[in-house]
Design a protein around this motif. Structure first.
Motif, PDB file in Angstrom:
ATOM      1  N   MET A   1       0.832  -1.195   0.000  1.00 24.99           N
ATOM      2  CA  MET A   1       0.000   0.000   0.000  1.00 24.99           C
ATOM      3  C   MET A   1       0.874   1.254   0.000  1.00 24.99           C
ATOM      4  N   ARG A   2       0.334   2.308  -0.591  1.00 25.43           N
ATOM      5  CA  ARG A   2       1.012   3.593  -0.617  1.00 25.43           C
ATOM      6  C   ARG A   2       0.090   4.590   0.067  1.00 25.43           C
ATOM      7  N   VAL A   3       0.579   5.223   1.117  1.00 23.51           N
ATOM      8  CA  VAL A   3      -0.291   5.992   2.001  1.00 23.51           C
ATOM      9  C   VAL A   3       0.300   7.366   2.271  1.00 23.51           C
ATOM     10  N   GLY A   4      -0.564   8.374   2.260  1.00 22.44           N
ATOM     11  CA  GLY A   4      -0.195   9.720   2.666  1.00 22.44           C
ATOM     12  C   GLY A   4      -0.987  10.106   3.904  1.00 22.44           C
ATOM     13  N   VAL A   5      -0.326  10.762   4.853  1.00 23.37           N
ATOM     14  CA  VAL A   5      -0.963  11.078   6.137  1.00 23.37           C
ATOM     15  C   VAL A   5      -0.699  12.530   6.520  1.00 23.37           C
ATOM     16  N   ASP A   6      -1.728  13.162   7.054  1.00 19.24           N
ATOM     17  CA  ASP A   6      -1.584  14.518   7.579  1.00 19.24           C
ATOM     18  C   ASP A   6      -2.326  14.606   8.903  1.00 19.24           C
ATOM     19  N   GLY A   7      -1.771  15.320   9.836  1.00 18.91           N
ATOM     20  CA  GLY A   7      -2.448  15.528  11.106  1.00 18.91           C
ATOM     21  C   GLY A   7      -3.695  16.376  10.922  1.00 18.91           C
ATOM     22  N   CYS A   8      -4.737  16.064  11.669  1.00 24.21           N
ATOM     23  CA  CYS A   8      -5.976  16.842  11.629  1.00 24.21           C
ATOM     24  C   CYS A   8      -6.500  16.965  13.055  1.00 24.21           C
ATOM     25  N   LYS A   9      -7.539  17.754  13.234  1.00 20.08           N
ATOM     26  CA  LYS A   9      -8.057  17.985  14.580  1.00 20.08           C
ATOM     27  C   LYS A   9      -8.614  16.712  15.208  1.00 20.08           C
ATOM     28  N   LYS A  10      -9.087  15.802  14.363  1.00 17.46           N
ATOM     29  CA  LYS A  10      -9.658  14.563  14.871  1.00 17.46           C
ATOM     30  C   LYS A  10      -8.600  13.485  15.091  1.00 17.46           C
ATOM     31  N   GLY A  11      -7.380  13.720  14.629  1.00 18.32           N
ATOM     32  CA  GLY A  11      -6.296  12.745  14.775  1.00 18.32           C
ATOM     33  C   GLY A  11      -5.364  12.787  13.585  1.00 18.32           C
ATOM     34  N   TRP A  12      -5.482  11.769  12.716  1.00 19.55           N
ATOM     35  CA  TRP A  12      -4.654  11.680  11.513  1.00 19.55           C
ATOM     36  C   TRP A  12      -5.556  11.324  10.331  1.00 19.55           C
ATOM     37  N   PHE A  13      -5.556  12.173   9.308  1.00 15.93           N
ATOM     38  CA  PHE A  13      -6.298  11.871   8.092  1.00 15.93           C
ATOM     39  C   PHE A  13      -5.349  11.190   7.115  1.00 15.93           C
ATOM     40  N   TYR A  14      -5.806  10.098   6.501  1.00 16.66           N
ATOM     41  CA  TYR A  14      -4.939   9.377   5.571  1.00 16.66           C
ATOM     42  C   TYR A  14      -5.640   9.089   4.257  1.00 16.66           C
ATOM     43  N   VAL A  15      -4.848   8.991   3.209  1.00 14.99           N
ATOM     44  CA  VAL A  15      -5.290   8.540   1.896  1.00 14.99           C
ATOM     45  C   VAL A  15      -4.460   7.326   1.546  1.00 14.99           C
ATOM     46  N   GLN A  16      -5.120   6.239   1.201  1.00 13.34           N
ATOM     47  CA  GLN A  16      -4.447   4.966   0.907  1.00 13.34           C
ATOM     48  C   GLN A  16      -4.710   4.594  -0.548  1.00 13.34           C
ATOM     49  N   LEU A  17      -3.651   4.416  -1.324  1.00 14.78           N
ATOM     50  CA  LEU A  17      -3.757   4.067  -2.728  1.00 14.78           C
ATOM     51  C   LEU A  17      -3.303   2.628  -2.936  1.00 14.78           C
TER      52      LEU A  17
ATOM     53  N   ASP B   1      -3.406  -0.811  -5.895  1.00 14.45           N
ATOM     54  CA  ASP B   1      -3.136  -0.963  -7.324  1.00 14.45           C
ATOM     55  C   ASP B   1      -4.333  -0.523  -8.168  1.00 14.45           C
ATOM     56  N   LYS B   2      -5.548  -0.790  -7.694  1.00 20.15           N
ATOM     57  CA  LYS B   2      -6.730  -0.488  -8.492  1.00 20.15           C
ATOM     58  C   LYS B   2      -7.792   0.303  -7.733  1.00 20.15           C
ATOM     59  N   ASP B   3      -7.491   0.679  -6.504  1.00 15.29           N
ATOM     60  CA  ASP B   3      -8.512   1.371  -5.727  1.00 15.29           C
ATOM     61  C   ASP B   3      -7.864   2.363  -4.774  1.00 15.29           C
ATOM     62  N   TRP B   4      -8.695   3.088  -4.056  1.00 20.72           N
ATOM     63  CA  TRP B   4      -8.207   4.026  -3.050  1.00 20.72           C
ATOM     64  C   TRP B   4      -9.241   4.111  -1.930  1.00 20.72           C
ATOM     65  N   LYS B   5      -8.774   4.583  -0.797  1.00 23.21           N
ATOM     66  CA  LYS B   5      -9.688   4.868   0.301  1.00 23.21           C
ATOM     67  C   LYS B   5      -9.064   5.915   1.197  1.00 23.21           C
ATOM     68  N   PHE B   6      -9.875   6.485   2.053  1.00 23.54           N
ATOM     69  CA  PHE B   6      -9.377   7.476   2.996  1.00 23.54           C
ATOM     70  C   PHE B   6     -10.057   7.245   4.331  1.00 23.54           C
ATOM     71  N   GLY B   7      -9.539   7.893   5.351  1.00 22.27           N
ATOM     72  CA  GLY B   7     -10.136   7.743   6.665  1.00 22.27           C
ATOM     73  C   GLY B   7      -9.402   8.563   7.699  1.00 22.27           C
ATOM     74  N   VAL B   8      -9.842   8.439   8.935  1.00 17.63           N
ATOM     75  CA  VAL B   8      -9.216   9.120  10.069  1.00 17.63           C
ATOM     76  C   VAL B   8      -8.952   8.109  11.163  1.00 17.63           C
ATOM     77  N   VAL B   9      -7.779   8.179  11.754  1.00 22.39           N
ATOM     78  CA  VAL B   9      -7.463   7.377  12.934  1.00 22.39           C
ATOM     79  C   VAL B   9      -7.064   8.320  14.053  1.00 22.39           C
ATOM     80  N   THR B  10      -7.386   7.947  15.279  1.00 20.72           N
ATOM     81  CA  THR B  10      -7.034   8.795  16.414  1.00 20.72           C
ATOM     82  C   THR B  10      -5.565   8.667  16.781  1.00 20.72           C
ATOM     83  N   GLU B  11      -4.961   7.514  16.441  1.00 16.77           N
ATOM     84  CA  GLU B  11      -3.537   7.287  16.684  1.00 16.77           C
ATOM     85  C   GLU B  11      -2.916   6.708  15.425  1.00 16.77           C
TER      86      GLU B  11
END
Length: 239
Positions: A1-17, A19-29
């Motif tokens: 997986m190839r992932v980009g992460v940035d800190g946000c007020k809710k924790g960490w926002f990430y984008v996960q790419l 081979d054929k799809d993508w998703k995003f989400g937030v984790v507290t840690e």
């Protein structure tokens, strides 16, 4: 997986790419995200990794070179990373005085605001070899400058800056518009800001092209804990 992460007020926002799809989400840690990924993943995160400790060494070269690369108008967006001792201080006054003693520079309020996240990542690195093999540092403005061939004209906090950056992303990764739209609908701005989405997205795109990426400096420094002090970005010449 190839992932980009940035800190946000809710924790960490990430984008996960994938081979054929993508998703995003937030984790507290951040550890929750890393634990969910395969060992061969590449995770690029917008947070200082590798910190000074010794008195008189001055700022990290990656911060200095990133400011030079972005030029005088955009250089202020690159905060000076605090020394490790300041990151573990219990108050802003203590952190600022400590940073002044070690790096001869008071700690900015902007840097203090993210020290808890710097500490979180630093602790992950010190406790896990797996983290060292997966996670590297980026600065989104350096990434956008690399993709476009020049620093951005508008602030990322303004609508013009959001559109400017999304247009550049869409030229390289057309699904950026759809992804950004869905993330904007899913999260409120007090949870995830507009620029958090784009910062994680450009980091994920660079992670997807990690073999073509360069670093500032070209030969990264190594901090006392063995961590690389670098910023990963995709130069225009590699596009």
């Amino acid at each position: 997986m190839r992932v980009g992460v940035d800190g946000c007020k809710k924790g960490w926002f990430y984008v996960q790419l994938g081979d054929k799809d993508w998703k995003f989400g937030v984790v507290t840690e951040l550890s929750l995200l890393l634990d969910s990924l395969p060992d061969d993943s590449v995770v690029l995160v917008d947070i200082p990794i590798g910190l000074r400790e010794a008195q008189g060494e001055g700022g990290r070269l990656c911060d200095i070179e990133a400011r030079k690369a972005l030029g005088p108008k955009k250089s202020p967006c690159v905060f000076s990373a605090p020394c490790r001792q300041a990151v573990y201080a219990s108050s802003y006054a203590e952190a600022s005085d400590t940073n002044k003693r070690i790096l001869d520079k008071k700690l900015s309020k902007q840097s203090w605001a993210i020290t808890s996240k710097i500490r979180e990542v630093d602790e992950l690195f010190q406790g896990s070899r797996r983290t060292k093999s997966m996670v590297r540092e980026v600065h989104p403005e350096l990434c956008f400058s690399g993709l476009s061939g020049a620093p951005m004209h508008h602030s990322k906090k303004k609508r013009e800056g959001f559109r400017e950056r999304l247009k550049i992303l869409a030229e390289h990764f057309p699904e950026s518009v759809n992804l950004a739209d869905k993330a904007l609908l899913q999260y409120r701005r007090y949870e995830v800001a507009r620029d958090d989405i784009l910062d994680a997205l450009v980091a994920a795109y660079c992670a997807s092209r990690i073999g073509d990426c360069s670093t500032l400096p070209g030969e990264p420094e190594i901090d006392p804990r063995g961590l690389r002090m670098e910023m990963v970005y995709l130069p225009q010449g590699a596009l």
